[in-house]
Design a protein around this motif. Structure first.
Motif, PDB file in Angstrom:
ATOM      1  N   UNK A   1      15.029  44.395  50.280  1.00  0.00           N
ATOM      2  CA  UNK A   1      13.815  43.611  50.110  1.00  0.00           C
ATOM      3  C   UNK A   1      12.974  44.131  48.944  1.00  0.00           C
ATOM      4  N   UNK A   2      12.095  43.266  48.455  1.00  0.00           N
ATOM      5  CA  UNK A   2      11.170  43.654  47.390  1.00  0.00           C
ATOM      6  C   UNK A   2      10.281  44.792  47.869  1.00  0.00           C
ATOM      7  N   UNK A   3       9.915  44.752  49.156  1.00  0.00           N
ATOM      8  CA  UNK A   3       9.099  45.811  49.754  1.00  0.00           C
ATOM      9  C   UNK A   3       9.820  47.152  49.697  1.00  0.00           C
ATOM     10  N   UNK A   4      11.121  47.131  49.945  1.00  0.00           N
ATOM     11  CA  UNK A   4      11.910  48.358  49.874  1.00  0.00           C
ATOM     12  C   UNK A   4      11.990  48.867  48.437  1.00  0.00           C
ATOM     13  N   UNK A   5      12.185  47.967  47.491  1.00  0.00           N
ATOM     14  CA  UNK A   5      12.302  48.369  46.084  1.00  0.00           C
ATOM     15  C   UNK A   5      11.055  49.089  45.595  1.00  0.00           C
ATOM     16  N   UNK A   6       9.888  48.690  46.120  1.00  0.00           N
ATOM     17  CA  UNK A   6       8.641  49.317  45.704  1.00  0.00           C
ATOM     18  C   UNK A   6       8.580  50.788  46.088  1.00  0.00           C
TER      19      UNK A   6
ATOM     20  N   UNK B   1      11.881  55.492  55.856  1.00  0.00           N
ATOM     21  CA  UNK B   1      11.376  54.187  55.437  1.00  0.00           C
ATOM     22  C   UNK B   1      10.161  53.799  56.278  1.00  0.00           C
ATOM     23  N   UNK B   2      10.250  53.980  57.587  1.00  0.00           N
ATOM     24  CA  UNK B   2       9.140  53.644  58.476  1.00  0.00           C
ATOM     25  C   UNK B   2       7.890  54.421  58.087  1.00  0.00           C
ATOM     26  N   UNK B   3       8.064  55.715  57.806  1.00  0.00           N
ATOM     27  CA  UNK B   3       6.935  56.553  57.438  1.00  0.00           C
ATOM     28  C   UNK B   3       6.302  56.082  56.132  1.00  0.00           C
ATOM     29  N   UNK B   4       7.133  55.793  55.128  1.00  0.00           N
ATOM     30  CA  UNK B   4       6.609  55.330  53.843  1.00  0.00           C
ATOM     31  C   UNK B   4       5.945  53.963  53.962  1.00  0.00           C
ATOM     32  N   UNK B   5       6.560  53.099  54.768  1.00  0.00           N
ATOM     33  CA  UNK B   5       5.957  51.782  54.992  1.00  0.00           C
ATOM     34  C   UNK B   5       4.571  51.931  55.607  1.00  0.00           C
ATOM     35  N   UNK B   6       4.480  52.808  56.620  1.00  0.00           N
ATOM     36  CA  UNK B   6       3.203  52.964  57.309  1.00  0.00           C
ATOM     37  C   UNK B   6       2.147  53.539  56.375  1.00  0.00           C
ATOM     38  N   UNK B   7       2.540  54.451  55.506  1.00  0.00           N
ATOM     39  CA  UNK B   7       1.595  55.033  54.559  1.00  0.00           C
ATOM     40  C   UNK B   7       1.005  53.976  53.632  1.00  0.00           C
ATOM     41  N   UNK B   8       1.793  52.953  53.312  1.00  0.00           N
ATOM     42  CA  UNK B   8       1.372  51.969  52.319  1.00  0.00           C
ATOM     43  C   UNK B   8       0.860  50.653  52.897  1.00  0.00           C
ATOM     44  N   UNK B   9       1.210  50.360  54.159  1.00  0.00           N
ATOM     45  CA  UNK B   9       0.895  49.034  54.691  1.00  0.00           C
ATOM     46  C   UNK B   9       0.200  49.036  56.054  1.00  0.00           C
TER      47      UNK B   9
END
Length: 313
Positions: A4-9, A172-180
């Motif tokens: 996903x684009x979200x993952x690429x970021x 991934x979950x940790x990075x997602x939570x940090x940003x979103x």
């Protein structure tokens, strides 16, 4: 599982490398507008452009219906470029001709970008508002650039994926939570009921097969909800993350839907699933570790109340 684009970021140096790819491609085809895309089953996203000062109406971040794009015709199976040196002479493009005229595209070269496992990622494209001849040497050089770029994607992707199931991992979950996390959401903490018996009675190979099947079902469940995703934390523990679903009743319906999808197994596998549910508000201050701890407590209540159910924290 689509990248996903979200993952690429989250990928380290993605923007820098993508710009390098475009710069190299521009050296090979200086008169063309070069761009990178990512593809899903239904959409194409324009990730990066070599330049935006052009008569062609294409922009970074543009999301297109895949069926209305030339990239949809690229041969990923045989890893072959798609070449239209003069689009107006291509009778097969009659249905797309008006749209191509509107954005001022006259010639097109599209090269498939796939990961090592064969998963479709996207395309590297060169377009022009004039008729163009694409020579074989230029195409070969661009294919080498694409191959190097795909190796980079694989290395980055590996850091955010579980090796067995190809679901996202804890990082991934940790990075997602940090940003979103400021957007709020819902976490389902899932644990398989009876999984230990599968390993004990049928062996770890059968157990791995069960985990892969669970992952496949979770991926399909996530695909039903915009911006939802699934994570394997380890063992037979999984997380599903949803954006704010709505009322408690809506969340309960979603939890029951997940239980229903994970309750049907061959008779030899006495399996079900228990879920702990925790919500967090937009612009909240909760940390991921605390939320997972709360969700784990709710999961424990679901287990002790008879399993194959869900409980809210």
């Amino acid at each position: 599982m689509v990248t996903t684009y979200q993952e690429l970021q989250m990928y380290k140096n993605f923007d820098e490398l993508a710009n390098d790819v475009l710069e190299l491609a521009k050296e090979i085809l200086p008169d063309q507008l070069i761009y990178l895309t990512s593809l899903s089953d239904s959409q194409q996203v324009i990730l990066k452009l070599s330049n935006e000062d052009t008569s062609i109406a294409v922009a970074e971040g543009l999301v297109l219906n895949l069926n209305e794009t030339l990239c949809n015709r690229v041969d990923f199976q045989n890893n072959q470029p798609l070449i239209y040196e003069d689009i107006q002479k291509e009778s097969s493009l009659e249905k797309l001709q008006q749209k191509l005229d509107e954005v001022n595209i006259r010639s097109y070269l599209g090269l498939p970008i796939s990961l090592v496992n064969g998963e479709k990622f996207g395309t590297l494209c060169a377009i022009n508002d004039e008729v163009t001849h694409f020579d074989a040497k230029s195409i070969q050089l661009l294919q080498k650039i694409v191959r190097m770029f795909s190796y980079y994607l694989d290395l980055e992707r590996f850091a955010y994926r579980d090796a067995l199931t190809d679901l996202y991992n804890r990082r991934y979950l940790s990075n997602f939570f940090d940003n979103h996390s400021s957007k709020g959401g819902v976490i389902f903490f899932l644990d398989l009921d009876g999984f230990k018996k599968v390993n004990d009675l049928h062996g770890h190979e059968a157990g791995d097969g069960v985990l892969k099947e669970v992952a496949s079902r979770l991926q399909k469940l996530a695909a039903e909800q915009p911006d939802a995703f699934a994570v394997r934390l380890g063992g037979d523990e999984f997380v599903m993350h949803f954006p704010s679903i709505g009322s408690k009743e809506d969340i309960s319906q979603q939890a029951q839907h997940v239980l229903d999808r994970l309750s049907k197994w061959d008779a030899q596998y006495q399996l079900s699933t228990s879920i702990g549910v925790v919500t967090y508000p937009a612009s909240g201050t909760e940390e991921l570790a605390a939320l997972l701890k709360h969700a784990d407590q709710a999961l424990y209540e679901a287990k002790t109340s008879g399993k194959n159910t869900y409980k809210f924290f």
